[in-house]
Design an enzyme around this catalytic site. Structure first.
Site, short mmCIF file in Angstrom:
data_model
loop_
_atom_site.label_atom_id
_atom_site.label_comp_id
_atom_site.label_asym_id
_atom_site.label_seq_id
_atom_site.Cartn_x
_atom_site.Cartn_y
_atom_site.Cartn_z
N CYS A 9 -58.43 -10.30 -9.37
CA CYS A 9 -58.96 -9.62 -10.21
C CYS A 9 -59.44 -8.21 -9.09
CB CYS A 9 -60.14 -10.23 -10.60
SG CYS A 9 -61.50 -9.13 -11.56
N CYS A 49 -63.38 -8.19 -8.95
CA CYS A 49 -63.77 -9.23 -7.85
C CYS A 49 -63.34 -8.65 -6.40
CB CYS A 49 -63.05 -10.54 -7.77
SG CYS A 49 -63.47 -11.44 -9.25
N ASP A 77 -66.83 5.10 -11.98
CA ASP A 77 -65.09 4.60 -12.42
C ASP A 77 -64.33 5.83 -11.91
OD1 ASP A 77 -64.28 3.55 -15.48
OD2 ASP A 77 -63.05 5.05 -14.35
N GLY A 92 -60.03 -1.93 -26.35
CA GLY A 92 -59.36 -1.53 -25.32
C GLY A 92 -59.92 -2.10 -23.83
N HIS A 125 -67.40 -5.71 -17.54
CA HIS A 125 -68.20 -4.57 -16.80
C HIS A 125 -69.05 -3.67 -17.93
CE1 HIS A 125 -64.27 -3.79 -18.05
NE2 HIS A 125 -64.55 -2.54 -18.21
P1 AMP Z 1 -62.20 -1.05 -19.85
O1 AMP Z 1 -61.01 -0.39 -20.75
O2 AMP Z 1 -63.34 -1.11 -20.49
O3 AMP Z 1 -61.43 -2.31 -19.42
O4 AMP Z 1 -62.37 0.03 -18.66
C1 AMP Z 1 -61.94 -0.33 -17.27
C2 AMP Z 1 -62.53 0.92 -16.49
O5 AMP Z 1 -62.01 0.37 -15.23
C3 AMP Z 1 -61.55 2.15 -16.84
O6 AMP Z 1 -62.57 3.24 -16.99
C4 AMP Z 1 -60.96 2.53 -15.39
O7 AMP Z 1 -61.07 3.88 -15.21
C5 AMP Z 1 -61.59 1.84 -14.59
N1 AMP Z 1 -61.12 1.18 -13.37
C6 AMP Z 1 -59.88 0.64 -13.10
N2 AMP Z 1 -59.87 0.20 -11.69
C7 AMP Z 1 -60.70 0.86 -11.17
C8 AMP Z 1 -61.25 1.11 -9.91
N3 AMP Z 1 -60.33 0.69 -8.83
N4 AMP Z 1 -62.33 1.55 -9.47
C9 AMP Z 1 -63.12 2.41 -10.29
N5 AMP Z 1 -62.82 2.15 -11.45
C10 AMP Z 1 -61.63 1.73 -12.12
#
Ligand code: AMP
Length: 115
Positions: free
Chosen positions: A7, A10, A33, A94, A101
């Site tokens: 993950c 994680c 983000d 989505g 989170h």
């Molecule tokens: P969700 O669609 O609610 O699952 O949102 C996942 C979020 O995680 C998205 O806004 C991505 O831009 C963000 N995200 C994915 N990988 C990372 C990362 N390594 N660091 C920071 N944000 C991330």
């Protein structure tokens, strides 16, 4: 736990993957983000791997601390007067990362309903 081992959130919580961390405590981490949709876009996560807000809701202490950190982030990011908190849950909503989170989004005018 296999899900947790692979993950990305994680790994961020463990400090194994870099992120711009804005809050760290025993149970909760908040970081910016990677692809912000607004001037303020912070993700607030429990260190423990829960897949979504339904699983998190069974851990009342962590859920409460996570909400406290949402409020703290809104204050420190100067958006307490207007921000959005989103828990995308499941494919229809989505959700892309299966580690619960809270998105804390602010700093611009937003529309309702969301897409
Ligand atoms: P969700 O669609 O609610 O699952 O949102 C996942 C979020 O995680 C998205 O806004 C991505 O831009 C963000 N995200 C994915 N990988 C990372 C990362 N390594 N660091 C920071 N944000 C991330």
């Amino acid at each position: 736990m296999i899900a947790a081992m692979s993950c990305i959130f994680c790994a961020i919580a463990a400090g194994e993957v870099p992120a711009t961390v804005v809050h760290q405590s025993e149970r909760v981490v908040a970081f910016r983000d990677l692809n912000p949709v607004a001037p303020v876009h912070v993700l607030v996560i429990p260190r423990e791997h829960y897949r979504n807000v339904v699983e998190l809701s069974a851990d009342v202490a962590t859920a409460a601390e996570l909400l406290e950190v949402v409020a703290e982030v809104a204050n420190t990011e100067n958006v307490a007067d207007g921000f959005r908190t989103v828990f995308n849950t499941g494919g229809d909503a989505g959700q892309e990362v299966d580690h619960v989170h809270a998105h804390v989004i602010g700093g611009r005018q937003m529309q309702w309903p969301p897409g």
